[in-house]
Design a protein around this motif. Structure first.
Motif, PDB file in Angstrom:
ATOM      1  N   GLY A 120      41.078  12.372  19.941  1.00  0.00           N
ATOM      2  CA  GLY A 120      40.310  11.540  19.022  1.00  0.00           C
ATOM      3  C   GLY A 120      39.787  10.270  19.659  1.00  0.00           C
ATOM      4  N   LEU A 121      39.494   9.294  18.815  1.00  0.00           N
ATOM      5  CA  LEU A 121      38.918   8.030  19.264  1.00  0.00           C
ATOM      6  C   LEU A 121      39.861   6.847  19.049  1.00  0.00           C
ATOM      7  CD1 LEU A 121      35.279   8.425  17.872  1.00  0.00           C
ATOM      8  CD2 LEU A 121      36.066   8.766  20.226  1.00  0.00           C
ATOM      9  N   ARG A 122      41.110   7.128  18.695  1.00  0.00           N
ATOM     10  CA  ARG A 122      42.042   6.040  18.378  1.00  0.00           C
ATOM     11  C   ARG A 122      43.280   6.061  19.269  1.00  0.00           C
ATOM     12  NH1 ARG A 122      41.805   5.694  11.704  1.00  0.00           N
ATOM     13  NH2 ARG A 122      39.569   5.213  11.600  1.00  0.00           N
ATOM     14  N   ASP A 123      43.133   6.623  20.470  1.00  0.00           N
ATOM     15  CA  ASP A 123      44.241   6.701  21.404  1.00  0.00           C
ATOM     16  C   ASP A 123      43.815   6.006  22.694  1.00  0.00           C
ATOM     17  OD1 ASP A 123      46.946   8.563  21.743  1.00  0.00           O
ATOM     18  OD2 ASP A 123      45.953   8.118  23.639  1.00  0.00           O
ATOM     19  N   SER A 124      44.703   5.210  23.288  1.00  0.00           N
ATOM     20  CA  SER A 124      44.352   4.418  24.465  1.00  0.00           C
ATOM     21  C   SER A 124      44.515   5.192  25.776  1.00  0.00           C
ATOM     22  CB  SER A 124      45.214   3.151  24.510  1.00  0.00           C
ATOM     23  OG  SER A 124      46.592   3.494  24.583  1.00  0.00           O
ATOM     24  N   ARG A 125      45.119   6.383  25.733  1.00  0.00           N
ATOM     25  CA  ARG A 125      45.330   7.148  26.955  1.00  0.00           C
ATOM     26  C   ARG A 125      44.062   7.937  27.320  1.00  0.00           C
ATOM     27  NH1 ARG A 125      50.677   9.783  24.505  1.00  0.00           N
ATOM     28  NH2 ARG A 125      49.295   9.572  22.709  1.00  0.00           N
ATOM     29  N   ASP A 126      44.105   8.630  28.479  1.00  0.00           N
ATOM     30  CA  ASP A 126      42.974   9.445  28.906  1.00  0.00           C
ATOM     31  C   ASP A 126      42.596  10.429  27.808  1.00  0.00           C
ATOM     32  OD1 ASP A 126      43.014   8.151  31.303  1.00  0.00           O
ATOM     33  OD2 ASP A 126      43.850   9.815  32.456  1.00  0.00           O
ATOM     34  N   ARG A 127      41.308  10.545  27.539  1.00  0.00           N
ATOM     35  CA  ARG A 127      40.841  11.408  26.457  1.00  0.00           C
ATOM     36  C   ARG A 127      40.982  12.876  26.834  1.00  0.00           C
ATOM     37  NH1 ARG A 127      35.056   9.964  24.412  1.00  0.00           N
ATOM     38  NH2 ARG A 127      35.752  11.232  22.653  1.00  0.00           N
ATOM     39  N   VAL A 128      41.257  13.692  25.840  1.00  0.00           N
ATOM     40  CA  VAL A 128      41.305  15.137  25.990  1.00  0.00           C
ATOM     41  C   VAL A 128      40.067  15.725  25.333  1.00  0.00           C
ATOM     42  CG1 VAL A 128      42.576  17.254  25.447  1.00  0.00           C
ATOM     43  CG2 VAL A 128      43.829  15.139  25.966  1.00  0.00           C
ATOM     44  N   PHE A 129      39.342  16.565  26.064  1.00  0.00           N
ATOM     45  CA  PHE A 129      38.196  17.251  25.464  1.00  0.00           C
ATOM     46  C   PHE A 129      38.757  18.391  24.616  1.00  0.00           C
ATOM     47  CE2 PHE A 129      34.428  19.807  25.019  1.00  0.00           C
ATOM     48  CZ  PHE A 129      33.399  18.883  24.995  1.00  0.00           C
ATOM     49  N   LEU A 130      39.125  18.060  23.391  1.00  0.00           N
ATOM     50  CA  LEU A 130      39.899  18.970  22.554  1.00  0.00           C
ATOM     51  C   LEU A 130      39.029  20.101  22.022  1.00  0.00           C
ATOM     52  CD1 LEU A 130      42.657  19.498  21.342  1.00  0.00           C
ATOM     53  CD2 LEU A 130      42.058  17.997  19.443  1.00  0.00           C
ATOM     54  N   LEU A 131      38.134  19.786  21.125  1.00  0.00           N
ATOM     55  CA  LEU A 131      37.187  20.742  20.568  1.00  0.00           C
ATOM     56  C   LEU A 131      35.899  20.003  20.251  1.00  0.00           C
ATOM     57  CD1 LEU A 131      39.356  22.838  18.075  1.00  0.00           C
ATOM     58  CD2 LEU A 131      37.998  23.805  19.930  1.00  0.00           C
ATOM     59  N   SER A 132      34.783  20.539  20.670  1.00  0.00           N
ATOM     60  CA  SER A 132      33.487  19.943  20.349  1.00  0.00           C
ATOM     61  C   SER A 132      32.497  21.089  20.225  1.00  0.00           C
ATOM     62  CB  SER A 132      33.059  18.965  21.443  1.00  0.00           C
ATOM     63  OG  SER A 132      31.861  18.309  21.081  1.00  0.00           O
ATOM     64  N   THR A 133      32.324  21.567  19.010  1.00  0.00           N
ATOM     65  CA  THR A 133      31.512  22.765  18.781  1.00  0.00           C
ATOM     66  C   THR A 133      30.357  22.447  17.842  1.00  0.00           C
ATOM     67  OG1 THR A 133      32.934  23.440  16.936  1.00  0.00           O
ATOM     68  CG2 THR A 133      33.493  24.299  19.107  1.00  0.00           C
ATOM     69  N   THR A 134      29.176  22.879  18.216  1.00  0.00           N
ATOM     70  CA  THR A 134      27.998  22.628  17.389  1.00  0.00           C
ATOM     71  C   THR A 134      28.153  23.212  15.993  1.00  0.00           C
ATOM     72  OG1 THR A 134      26.549  22.575  19.317  1.00  0.00           O
ATOM     73  CG2 THR A 134      25.518  23.055  17.185  1.00  0.00           C
ATOM     74  N   HIS A 135      28.717  24.409  15.920  1.00  0.00           N
ATOM     75  CA  HIS A 135      28.751  25.115  14.638  1.00  0.00           C
ATOM     76  C   HIS A 135      30.123  25.095  13.950  1.00  0.00           C
ATOM     77  CE1 HIS A 135      24.700  26.546  15.355  1.00  0.00           C
ATOM     78  NE2 HIS A 135      25.069  26.973  16.541  1.00  0.00           N
ATOM     79  N   GLY A 136      31.082  24.392  14.538  1.00  0.00           N
ATOM     80  CA  GLY A 136      32.421  24.389  13.959  1.00  0.00           C
ATOM     81  C   GLY A 136      32.495  23.809  12.568  1.00  0.00           C
ATOM     82  N   ALA A 137      31.538  22.961  12.218  1.00  0.00           N
ATOM     83  CA  ALA A 137      31.565  22.303  10.909  1.00  0.00           C
ATOM     84  C   ALA A 137      30.454  22.792   9.993  1.00  0.00           C
ATOM     85  CB  ALA A 137      31.462  20.796  11.082  1.00  0.00           C
TER      86      ALA A 137
END
Length: 468
Positions: free
Chosen positions: A310-327
């Motif tokens: 997410g956007l509320r963690d200070s550690r290195d970001r994880v590319f978790l899920l980013s899908t055009t059609h997921g929503a």
């Protein structure tokens, strides 16, 4: 120039559909199901689509030769092929259509969203509502992220586990057949062409139900295993204390426990196997029944882990899920409707009752025909499969081919016996009658010690194999 094939019939919401047009016939009497249009369509499918289908489990190699129907449309627990034959269908949509085809409440929820737009440049309010509905249904999870297919969310769970632990290895349950189309899993199968050999080196296996063997794996790869991933239940119930023991092992060895609830989700309970057995994983993945055939999957889990994407963690970001059609709003609306129906109508209990009636009937007629040790029904009542065993009690593709051929001739399309709630008791009784006739032929093949005369072509094939 291609031959024109019939298009699926346009149906009003409650249109009566035509009856099964073929009188059930069986291979031992010389009868044959007429699938001339389907055979032509299959040839065209193979010319345009690798494998002739978009899922290997739907390939015509999974059916007797020249007896792979191409579907025109479905309603409830029945489907019609383009030759006009009607079937009672099991395992609908690879277990995804658990409420039956074209369920009116699901379709209405989808229609409402289609007129409002399906995808935007910012989150829609439907995404919030769908997340709230999911987390109310699966209260063991604290956050959820949606996608379109199970492979994406299971791979996201693995990636997240590696990120939070800093470890490279994934431990998969070797007794479970499928987790993802991605390299970390497919590299371990016979269909590993195109995947660097090094990909398989980071995936290790542990056996289901054996805590000592699992601990041995974790000890052998001490401080290297990021996660244990498994289906929490399958063809057998988890042994007493097993899931609790896995939870303790994961905690002791500092790895993430992931439940793949693609199949168990909703079919075991609305909250999945974790809701039934009371063991909470760190992460879990849902799909299949969640959308009743519409494309939606979910990664859910503990807030502490999920926030790494997410956007509320200070550690290195994880590319978790980013899908055009997921929503896409219509699929999320379908998921919300499905969850509401399961809870309000007690669908899981309906599935169990229907499955128990089917399993009892199949076992009774198989025993009566003298093949009770060869046609074997396995699994939880809501998720039944069958095994076809030869005269030596070994799994047999030729005998599976014989059995499927007889079911198709009787108007039953059943790569498994996984039920939907749209089945009626009359559908189950018809299925049992057809199974009885199939078992009579099965007995003849066993007595001859050779199923070949009843197979009529090449046997059906396993999905995972090195050569086509």
């Amino acid at each position: 120039m291609s031959t024109e094939l019939p298009r699926p019939t346009e149906l009003a919401p409650h249109t009566e559909l035509p009856p099964h047009t073929n009188v059930p016939q069986h291979a031992d009497s010389g009868g044959e199901l007429c699938l001339s249009r389907s055979r032509l369509a299959n040839e065209r499918l193979h010319a345009l689509i690798p494998g002739g289908a978009h899922t290997y489990a739907k390939g015509d190699d999974q059916y007797p030769e020249h007896l792979a129907p191409v579907i025109s449309h479905g309603r409830g627990a029945h489907v019609w092929d383009i030759d006009g034959n009607r079937y009672v269908e099991y395992g609908s949509g690879l277990r995804s259509v658990s409420l039956g085809h074209a369920h009116p409440r699901v379709n209405e929820a989808v229609r409402r969203e289609l007129d409002r737009g399906s995808n935007f440049v910012r989150p829609s309010i439907v995404e919030l509502e769908a997340a709230e509905r999911f987390l109310a249904t699966v209260p063991t999870a604290e956050m959820v992220k949606f996608a379109k297919n199970g492979s994406d969310v299971t791979t996201a769970a693995v990636r997240l586990a590696r990120a939070v632990t800093g470890r490279p290895r994934v431990a998969i349950c070797g007794d479970h057949p499928f987790f993802s189309v991605d390299d970390w899993f497919i590299a371990t199968t016979p269909m590993s062409a195109g995947i660097p050999a090094t990909a398989a080196e980071l995936t290790v296996a542990f056996p289901y139900g054996n805590l000592a063997a699992t601990e041995e794996v974790l000890t052998r790869y001490r401080d290297e295993v990021a996660c244990l991933i498994l289906e929490p239940a399958g063809h057998t119930e988890p042994p007493p204390g097993y899931l609790e023991g896995l939870r303790a092992l994961a905690d002791r060895h500092g790895c993430v426990l992931i439940f793949d609830e693609m199949i168990t989700g909703l079919r075991w309970s609305p909250a999945g196997a974790q809701g039934l057995y009371g063991v909470v994983p760190d992460l879990s993945t849902f799909g299949k029944a969640l959308g009743n055939g519409f494309a939606v999957a979910a990664l859910a889990g503990r807030r502490e882990l999920m926030e790494r994407g997410g956007l509320r963690d200070s550690r290195d970001r994880v590319f978790l899920l980013s899908t055009t059609h997921g929503a896409e709003t219509h699929s999320l609306a379908a998921a919300m409707a499905v969850q509401a129906i399961y809870v309000q109508e007690g669908v899981t209990a309906q599935l169990h009752a229907l499955g128990e009636r089917l399993a009892r009937g199949v076992r009774d007629v198989a025993a009566a025909m003298g093949v009770g040790d060869h046609v074997v029904v396995r699994g939880r009542a809501s998720n039944l499969v069958f095994a076809t065993l030869d005269q030596n009690g070994q799994p047999s593709q030729p005998y599976r081919t014989l059995f499927l051929r007889q079911l198709l001739a009787g108007g039953v399309l059943a790569p498994s016996f996984v039920v939907s709630s749209a089945l009626s008791e009359a559908d189950i009784d018809q299925t049992v009658e057809v199974v009885a006739q199939a078992c009579a032929v099965y007995r003849k093949a066993l007595d001859a010690a050779d199923p070949t005369p009843w197979v009529r072509g090449r046997p059906v094939k396993p999905v995972f194999r090195r050569l086509a």
